[in-house]
Enzyme design. Structure first.
Site, PDB file in Angstrom:
ATOM      1  N   LYS A 159     -15.328  -3.821 -17.451  1.00 26.33           N
ATOM      2  CA  LYS A 159     -14.504  -4.063 -16.497  1.00 26.33           C
ATOM      3  C   LYS A 159     -14.965  -5.101 -15.368  1.00 26.33           C
ATOM      4  CE  LYS A 159     -11.170  -1.399 -18.310  1.00 26.33           C
ATOM      5  NZ  LYS A 159      -9.806  -1.851 -18.580  1.00 26.33           N
ATOM      6  N   SER A 179     -16.991   6.162 -24.569  1.00 27.65           N
ATOM      7  CA  SER A 179     -16.156   5.571 -25.752  1.00 27.65           C
ATOM      8  C   SER A 179     -16.100   4.632 -26.049  1.00 27.65           C
ATOM      9  CB  SER A 179     -14.713   4.738 -24.061  1.00 27.65           C
ATOM     10  OG  SER A 179     -15.431   3.969 -23.603  1.00 27.65           O
TER      11      SER A 179
HETATM   12  C1  LIG Z   1     -15.820   3.526 -20.770  1.00 29.22           C
HETATM   13  C2  LIG Z   1     -13.914   2.781 -20.903  1.00 29.22           C
HETATM   14  N1  LIG Z   1     -13.927   2.628 -21.952  1.00 29.22           N
HETATM   15  C3  LIG Z   1     -12.965   2.167 -22.802  1.00 29.22           C
HETATM   16  C4  LIG Z   1     -12.105   1.462 -22.089  1.00 29.22           C
HETATM   17  C5  LIG Z   1     -11.268   0.502 -22.598  1.00 29.22           C
HETATM   18  O1  LIG Z   1     -10.966  -0.510 -22.122  1.00 29.22           O
HETATM   19  P1  LIG Z   1      -9.001  -1.172 -22.187  1.00 29.22           P
HETATM   20  O2  LIG Z   1      -8.165  -1.144 -20.441  1.00 29.22           O
HETATM   21  O3  LIG Z   1      -9.328  -2.694 -22.185  1.00 29.22           O
HETATM   22  O4  LIG Z   1      -8.370  -0.660 -23.564  1.00 29.22           O
HETATM   23  C6  LIG Z   1     -12.195   1.574 -20.511  1.00 29.22           C
HETATM   24  C7  LIG Z   1     -10.988   1.422 -19.723  1.00 29.22           C
HETATM   25  O5  LIG Z   1     -10.318   2.222 -18.868  1.00 29.22           O
HETATM   26  C8  LIG Z   1     -13.413   2.613 -20.119  1.00 29.22           C
HETATM   27  O6  LIG Z   1     -13.365   2.747 -18.690  1.00 29.22           O
END
Ligand SMILES: Cc1ncc(COP(=O)(O)O)c(C=O)c1O
Length: 323
Positions: free
Chosen positions: A55, A270
């Site tokens: 991010k 994630s």
């Molecule tokens: C830890 C984590 N993984 C995955 C994502 C997903 O990414 P995106 O918002 O680009 O779909 C986020 C998004 O907030 C995240 O904080």
């Protein structure tokens, strides 16, 4: 005497400040997780960004886009709904650039998130954790409607979010790989998937398959969302996704541990879910490169015990917002 070529071109770079140092993250091959010699799995370590997550790219793009349009002035308050990482990145960048930041965040994220946000000087407004990230979005939209002095970048509907990947992440990956059979990322705002997908489809055509890792519907997750929960972020163009594969919280944690135990990669939950999907795709191929995103590092999840305790002993496994 000939000087050997530096592998990390060049030493990660030289920058005027920490905001400029965002991006240019390593791409690391995970040989132990690959089921076949011809299939190479690559992890793009977004955990190597200054605040430890993907991010940072997005937050810089959102703020610099607003600056370029003259939409914000120094001292103004930026308001954003976020499950954590975007808030932490915005907090660092706003502090560096002289803006105030208020984030709306579900009240059941891990405590490290609150500490990190406070550390960078952000103000936190908590939303109902049982409503997940949708609850944070709802509350932030209400606050912005009631007070026009806020500037809300709104990463769910702002093209500066996918553009951070279209002009950054994807170009960095293409510089290293000529062929990509599959690109796997988590689906939160959809920014990572959309920005990379657009660039890869333009450069490599339909040969590259774009695969989304989604949490099971109804599991309150942080970072990721299921499109079946009723909210499709405006930046998402579903026609760019070739597949979406569901992952349970339990599997996400098991694979977060596998990343650590087998490959030495200390990642957030994630990334475990995304790695699990990448390996599943690898099993279906005979050869080719699979690239997946390691979205953040593991520091923010340490207090939960996921790296040290048996999975069955982890408290609130299903009700905690993990990813
Ligand atoms: C830890 C984590 N993984 C995955 C994502 C997903 O990414 P995106 O918002 O680009 O779909 C986020 C998004 O907030 C995240 O904080």
């Amino acid at each position: 005497m000939a000087t050997e070529r530096l592998e990390n071109k060049p030493c990660g770079g030289r920058y005027g400040d920490i905001v400029q140092a965002i991006g240019n993250t390593p791409l690391v091959e995970l040989k132990r997780l690959s089921p076949k010699p011809g299939v190479r799995i690559w992890a793009k370590l977004e955990s190597s960004n200054p605040t430890g997550s993907v991010k940072d790219r997005v937050a810089r793009s959102l703020i610099e886009d607003a600056e370029a349009r003259g939409a914000i002035r120094p001292g103004q308050t930026i308001l954003e709904p976020t499950s954590g990482n975007t808030g932490i990145s915005l907090a660092m960048i706003c502090k560096r650039k002289g803006y105030r930041l208020k984030v709306v965040m579900p009240d059941n994220v891990t405590p490290e998130r609150t500490q990190l946000l406070q550390m960078y000087g952000a103000e936190i407004v908590y939303s109902d954790g049982t409503k997940g990230s949708n609850g944070a979005v709802e509350l932030a939209l209400e606050m912005a409607a009631a007070d026009s002095s806020y500037y809300m970048p709104y990463q769910y509907g702002n093209e500066a979010n996918p553009n951070a990947h279209y002009n950054g992440t994807a170009l960095e990956i293409l510089e290293e790989l000529d062929e990509i059979s599959a690109f796997v990322a988590g689906l939160g705002t959809g920014g990572t998937l959309m920005g990379n997908a657009r660039r890869f489809k333009e450069e490599l055509g339909d040969a590259v398959k774009i695969v989304a890792a989604e949490p099971m519907q109804g599991e309150p997750v942080q970072g990721l969302r299921s499109l079946d929960d009723g909210f499709i972020p405006p930046i998402i163009d579903l026609s760019l996704l070739d597949r979406k594969i569901f992952v349970t919280n339990r599997d996400a944690i098991i694979w977060t541990r596998k990343l650590l135990d087998e490959e030495g990669i200390f990642a957030g939950v994630s990334s475990g879910a995304i790695a699990r999907v990448a390996v599943r795709i690898a099993n279906e191929l005979d050869e080719g490169n699979i690239v997946f995103i390691v979205c953040d590092d593991g520091w923010k999840y340490l207090s939960s015990g996921i790296y040290t305790r048996p999975v069955d002993e982890i408290e609130n496994l299903d009700s905690t917002v993990w990813w």
